[in-house]
Design a protein around this motif. Sequence first.
Motif, short mmCIF file in Angstrom:
data_model
loop_
_atom_site.label_atom_id
_atom_site.label_comp_id
_atom_site.label_asym_id
_atom_site.label_seq_id
_atom_site.Cartn_x
_atom_site.Cartn_y
_atom_site.Cartn_z
N ASN A 4 0.86 -1.17 0.00
CA ASN A 4 0.00 0.00 0.00
C ASN A 4 0.91 1.24 0.00
O ASN A 4 1.22 1.80 1.04
N PHE A 5 1.37 1.63 -1.21
CA PHE A 5 2.34 2.72 -1.31
C PHE A 5 1.68 4.08 -1.03
O PHE A 5 0.46 4.23 -1.12
N SER A 6 2.51 5.06 -0.70
CA SER A 6 2.01 6.41 -0.45
C SER A 6 1.35 6.96 -1.71
O SER A 6 1.71 6.58 -2.83
N LYS A 8 1.74 9.77 -3.08
CA LYS A 8 2.66 10.52 -3.93
C LYS A 8 3.51 9.62 -4.82
O LYS A 8 3.90 10.01 -5.91
N LEU A 9 3.80 8.40 -4.35
CA LEU A 9 4.65 7.50 -5.16
C LEU A 9 3.84 6.45 -5.91
O LEU A 9 4.34 5.85 -6.87
N GLU A 115 1.98 18.44 1.36
CA GLU A 115 1.36 17.63 0.31
C GLU A 115 0.11 18.33 -0.20
O GLU A 115 -0.70 18.85 0.58
N GLY A 264 18.18 14.53 7.23
CA GLY A 264 17.31 13.36 7.19
C GLY A 264 17.40 12.58 5.89
O GLY A 264 16.89 11.46 5.80
N GLU A 265 18.01 13.17 4.86
CA GLU A 265 18.11 12.47 3.57
C GLU A 265 19.44 11.74 3.38
O GLU A 265 19.46 10.60 2.93
N GLN B 103 19.63 7.44 3.69
CA GLN B 103 18.76 7.64 2.54
C GLN B 103 17.80 6.46 2.35
O GLN B 103 16.66 6.65 1.93
N GLU B 106 14.98 7.06 4.73
CA GLU B 106 14.12 8.17 4.30
C GLU B 106 13.25 7.76 3.12
O GLU B 106 12.08 8.10 3.04
N LYS B 110 9.21 7.70 2.53
CA LYS B 110 8.57 8.44 1.43
C LYS B 110 7.66 7.52 0.59
O LYS B 110 6.59 7.93 0.15
N VAL B 111 8.11 6.30 0.41
CA VAL B 111 7.41 5.38 -0.47
C VAL B 111 6.14 4.82 0.18
O VAL B 111 5.16 4.52 -0.51
N PHE B 112 6.15 4.71 1.49
CA PHE B 112 4.99 4.10 2.16
C PHE B 112 4.08 5.09 2.89
O PHE B 112 2.91 4.79 3.12
N CYS B 113 4.58 6.27 3.25
CA CYS B 113 3.81 7.13 4.14
C CYS B 113 3.31 8.40 3.48
O CYS B 113 4.06 9.11 2.80
N ASN B 114 2.04 8.71 3.71
CA ASN B 114 1.51 10.04 3.46
C ASN B 114 1.76 10.90 4.70
O ASN B 114 1.96 10.37 5.79
N GLU B 115 1.72 12.21 4.53
CA GLU B 115 1.85 13.09 5.69
C GLU B 115 0.76 12.74 6.71
O GLU B 115 -0.39 12.53 6.35
N SER B 132 14.39 12.24 10.39
CA SER B 132 14.08 12.01 8.99
C SER B 132 12.58 11.76 8.81
O SER B 132 11.94 12.31 7.91
N ASN B 136 9.42 14.33 7.14
CA ASN B 136 8.47 13.90 6.12
C ASN B 136 7.03 13.99 6.62
O ASN B 136 6.12 13.43 5.99
N LYS B 257 9.99 1.55 -6.51
CA LYS B 257 9.41 2.82 -6.03
C LYS B 257 10.48 3.67 -5.35
O LYS B 257 10.51 4.90 -5.51
N GLY B 261 11.83 7.60 -6.09
CA GLY B 261 12.04 8.62 -5.06
C GLY B 261 13.48 9.12 -5.03
O GLY B 261 13.74 10.31 -4.93
#
Lengths: 396, 396
Positions: A4-6, A8-9, A115, A264-265, B103, B106, B110-115, B132, B136, B257, B261
Amino acid sequence: MEYNFSRKLAELKPSAIREIFKSLTDPEIISFAAGNPAPESFPVDELAKISADIFANNSTAALQYSITEGYGPLREAVAVRQKAKFNIGTAGDSTLIVSGGQQGIELACKVFCNEGDTIICENPSFIGSLNSFRSNGINVVGVELEADGINIRELDETLKQNPRTKLLYVIPTFQNPAGITTSIEKRREILRLAKKYNVVILEDNPYGELRFRGEDVPTLKSMDTEGRVIYCSSFSKILSAGMRVGFVIANEQIISKMAVGKQGEDVHTNIFFQMLCHRYMTECDIDAHIEDIRSIYRHKCDLMLDCIERYVPRDIVTFTRPEGGLFIWGTVKDCDDVTPIVQRLIAKKVAVVPGSAFNCDTSKKSSSFRLNYSTPSDEQIIEGVKRLGSVFQELK
Amino acid sequence: MEYNFSRKLAELKPSAIREIFKSLTDPEIISFAAGNPAPESFPVDELAKISADIFANNSTAALQYSITEGYGPLREAVAVRQKAKFNIGTAGDSTLIVSGGQQGIELACKVFCNEGDTIICENPSFIGSLNSFRSNGINVVGVELEADGINIRELDETLKQNPRTKLLYVIPTFQNPAGITTSIEKRREILRLAKKYNVVILEDNPYGELRFRGEDVPTLKSMDTEGRVIYCSSFSKILSAGMRVGFVIANEQIISKMAVGKQGEDVHTNIFFQMLCHRYMTECDIDAHIEDIRSIYRHKCDLMLDCIERYVPRDIVTFTRPEGGLFIWGTVKDCDDVTPIVQRLIAKKVAVVPGSAFNCDTSKKSSSFRLNYSTPSDEQIIEGVKRLGSVFQELK
């Protein structure tokens, strides 16, 4: 298991350019599709010599963790050079070293946008930045790019209609993909509208040093009196693209937030190559080196334009005449969708990037295509444009 | 002008550890606050030799743009070694080279989480990852870390109460900051609960190779039969932290994914150092080198534990006895807040990191502190623990 990807991705695809690259395994294909600097622009001997010296005399610092903002002497050298060359940087500004210009773009987006917020871009624009925004959940809205820069009336209207606009992203000099340089008048209008609607300008200038004709036009950042412009650039087109070293100059409040995001990156940018950049800048003649690169690209660009003049029927396709940078932009007359032509070009063993790859609205088609002259050899430029011309002759 | 930063960055402060570092300009301070690998763990001579050879024979590829997924031969070498050493990687898995382990963490986020989504972490946990996640826009929720790993009952309850949980972030081996290794029984329970609540596990294992006592415990990834675990690690503690080269092994859908990113963040990781890592792995004896590092850390850890035994009153402060990694975790009895003690230590010219820096809930205090033994010299360890002991003697 099912993932279940975000949001945005979930729907974002790898860039169309990358997909084209994957089809370029055929060694007979001449590629005008890349955006790579010419390999002869890398100062290999100097970098090798400095590198050996760093290993011999400063290896611990060059291999150990370092600070997020970047190697102090490099930050200083970048600030001094940008000020001297382009009048960039004021008393309230600071410099952040990033892992290529792309990271500066991405961090600006992260620091200013939630977002669902909007970033307004020139249309067409650099696909890497557009996808970076999309991968942060941003609503990307395009404004037409004209021969002298963004359409100002449409920009005003678009800013009015998109109150969640946080950033205005522009590549004013030798734009990717269109090769266009924004006029000084339009630069002033862009600054005026950004102030009117209180948005921050993200100025991407990776090609600014690569002018081989005409006069420099002042950067937006150099005309900015209130800290509204974030300036991103890099060493990718000057020293090495593969080392991933770039920089951002902006108000120190913005840089401080971007540094938190960068931590964080990737914690910090490869410190060995930061030291290498600093020593190259201070021990070698970087201006003479850049002059050499300009000569290479002037020659390659002129060769491609000459071949176009000779082999391509200009009554059905027009081309921009860049004053610097890496790209020429072709536009086919009376054409809704260049895709079938690009496919015929691939069949004739010459690759270009269809303009649709650079559209802000990915559902739209394009009558344009991008040609790169920095990567192919002279022989490839001549033969590739011949093949290009023969396809357009068949279309007449 | 006033800036309207994104919600996720507006309130986020630079890590407390960085602030401590800034106070460490006093050269008389002995720092146990860092997390740097020992400089003697960098194989400088071999890296210098390979580096010279890359410049001499393969400079164009090493300085030019490369592909986002990483240098093919390095991806292959990493996959082969991780499979052989730790039984990591199945038929559906792929490997992504990232710009340091950070990275990978992070990008998983990014790939799994919405804000506004939740990531559950051990409490305390690695501040770099917590920040990190926060940068996000993630809701970070902590679950108590016990002597044998996360509190399973509390994890079950927390998963139940946080339906927007997308990732469970754990450092099962030689945890940072606590130095704790999760038992095999608890690892099985973690996998069971992740399946029960359908969350993905993010396994961070930067120290896994640094075992200097006891027997390896299988990684979560090696016990994962359904592609539920994302495995992150790096070369930072083995070859060089400053080069920023790490890797992720996970199901190829996830890696694909994450590559999208990553393209938006830094295009690719410094290719020169990717080639350097690959050649080091294939031309030098990396296992013998890691054995040397283990010996260094065994010695330093034992020296610090011996000094603690000798100089620190154990009736008021207890310490973990790590079997690997870089950190010892001290906990003060009958103490609500270790901050005043940390300040007294600074006054005595010895620096540690207060446990509150690693709290998932930043408003909470801590009775613990982190000691690092990899960075200081033997003399500094002896003298620093003496100073530490004298402060605790005064507290009796």
